[in-house]
Design an enzyme around this catalytic site. Structure first.
Site, PDB file in Angstrom:
ATOM      1  N   GLY A  87      14.363  62.895  79.510  1.00  0.00           N
ATOM      2  CA  GLY A  87      13.839  63.468  78.267  1.00  0.00           C
ATOM      3  C   GLY A  87      13.200  62.414  77.371  1.00  0.00           C
ATOM      4  O   GLY A  87      13.197  62.552  76.145  1.00  0.00           O
ATOM      5  N   SER A  91       6.069  63.936  79.933  1.00  0.00           N
ATOM      6  CA  SER A  91       4.915  64.863  79.940  1.00  0.00           C
ATOM      7  C   SER A  91       3.879  64.441  78.906  1.00  0.00           C
ATOM      8  O   SER A  91       2.675  64.437  79.174  1.00  0.00           O
ATOM      9  CB  SER A  91       5.357  66.297  79.627  1.00  0.00           C
ATOM     10  N   ALA A  92       4.358  64.083  77.711  1.00  0.00           N
ATOM     11  CA  ALA A  92       3.431  63.636  76.661  1.00  0.00           C
ATOM     12  C   ALA A  92       2.778  62.321  77.074  1.00  0.00           C
ATOM     13  O   ALA A  92       1.566  62.141  76.932  1.00  0.00           O
ATOM     14  CB  ALA A  92       4.180  63.454  75.342  1.00  0.00           C
ATOM     15  N   ALA A  93       3.601  61.405  77.604  1.00  0.00           N
ATOM     16  CA  ALA A  93       3.074  60.082  77.971  1.00  0.00           C
ATOM     17  C   ALA A  93       2.007  60.203  79.056  1.00  0.00           C
ATOM     18  O   ALA A  93       0.964  59.541  78.994  1.00  0.00           O
ATOM     19  CB  ALA A  93       4.209  59.174  78.427  1.00  0.00           C
ATOM     20  N   ASP A 134       5.456  64.121  70.125  1.00  0.00           N
ATOM     21  CA  ASP A 134       5.586  63.161  71.231  1.00  0.00           C
ATOM     22  C   ASP A 134       4.232  62.550  71.612  1.00  0.00           C
ATOM     23  O   ASP A 134       4.130  61.373  71.954  1.00  0.00           O
ATOM     24  CB  ASP A 134       6.278  63.809  72.441  1.00  0.00           C
TER      25      ASP A 134
END
Ligand code: PMV
Length: 289
Positions: A87, A91-93, A134
């Site tokens: 977590g 996904s954002a990265a 994020d």
């Protein structure tokens, strides 16, 4: 070949409330997701995504970029991740890293705000919900104050914060937890709005504490935030146990970080208490990251 790395993230204060337009404070971690991309002469893209649990973000980021800049040239794209499945915002990265590498590869200039808007378009297409906090921290770096409504970013610091991170042993499902809070809000909007307002007030105080490097106050704010997240029913017994154990072991404060229902707790600790806090986490069945 273009190679770009973007950092993972941890939510310091303000999760869930930020989805409804309140502010939050989020920080990057010194672990990264790397994307390598090059042009190829084959007819189709080659996309390899080891270390990324959900490749929908990868594929959508490529589609959004191609459509936006009318680019057809096939690419070879490969990811590498240090973020694990804890977590920490992979996904954002990966979304931000792909858009950044593609922009560089095809000589498209994107400033931070344009990169945020494009990344947010990808996240909304894949996940439909999410505040974008994020993405913002991957793009601006360091520790930021993020306004859930205007999506404005204020950099608070680029210095390291004294945080210990522990995985609780189970994965969180962000969409499920956001929907859970929505159901509670539909049933009891006054209670949930009041909790959001209290969280927002902790965020404002947290901003000052970070400017002042006042870890005692920031720790207390984090623990209070955890109790409010408990009231939103997004904590778990394991997260609660870890938070209370690290506080007893001398942390300034601690909380779950992110959507809840699993993933990590973060504890703010002095260097003198760090070892003791880490031992306590291990005894309580947490995994130090
Ligand atoms: O599950 P994470 O670590 O991506 O954090 C989610 C934070 C929320 O506030 C619940 C959702 C959001 O997009 O802000």
């Amino acid at each position: 070949m273009i190679t770009i790395s973007t950092p993972g993230k941890l939510m310091l204060l303000g999760e869930h409330a930020v989805v409804y337009g309140y502010p939050c404070i989020v920080t990057t971690v010194d672990k990264y997701l790397t994307v390598k991309v090059r042009k190829i002469s084959e007819e189709q893209d080659v996309i390899l995504t080891p270390g990324v649990s959900d490749d929908k973000f990868v594929r959508e980021a490529v589609v959004v970029f191609r459509n936006k800049f009318s680019i057809k040239q096939p690419i070879h794209l490969e990811t590498k991740s240090e973020l694990g499945n804890y977590g920490l915002g992979s996904s954002a990265a990966v979304t931000v890293a792909i858009l950044k590498t593609l922009a560089k590869l095809f000589n498209v200039s994107l400033d931070k705000r344009e990169l945020f808007n494009l990344s947010y378009e990808v996240v909304k297409k894949v996940q439909r919900l999410g505040s974008g906090f994020d993405l913002a921290v991957c793009i601006w770096g360091g520790t930021i104050y993020f306004d859930g409504k205007s999506k404005k970013v204020e950099k608070l610091t680029d210095e390291k914060l004294p945080i210990v991170v522990s995985f609780s042993g189970s994965k969180a499902n962000t969409v499920e937890m956001v929907n859970k809070v929505k159901r509670l809000k539909d049933k009891n909007s006054k209670l949930v709005e009041d909790i959001f307002k209290s969280i927002a007030s902790l965020v404002e105080k947290g901003k000052k504490a970070i400017f002042d490097k006042d870890w005692v106050t920031l720790g207390k704010l984090m623990t209070k935030n955890h109790l409010l997240l408990k009231k939103l029913r997004v904590s778990t017994d394991k997260l609660d146990r870890l938070v209370s154990a690290v506080c007893k072991a001398g942390a300034f404060g601690a909380k779950l970080s992110g959507a809840g229902g699993g993933d990590c707790i973060i504890a703010l600790v002095s260097s003198e208490k760090k070892k003791q806090v880490e031992l306590t986490i291990e005894k309580a069945g947490g995994e130090i990251i």
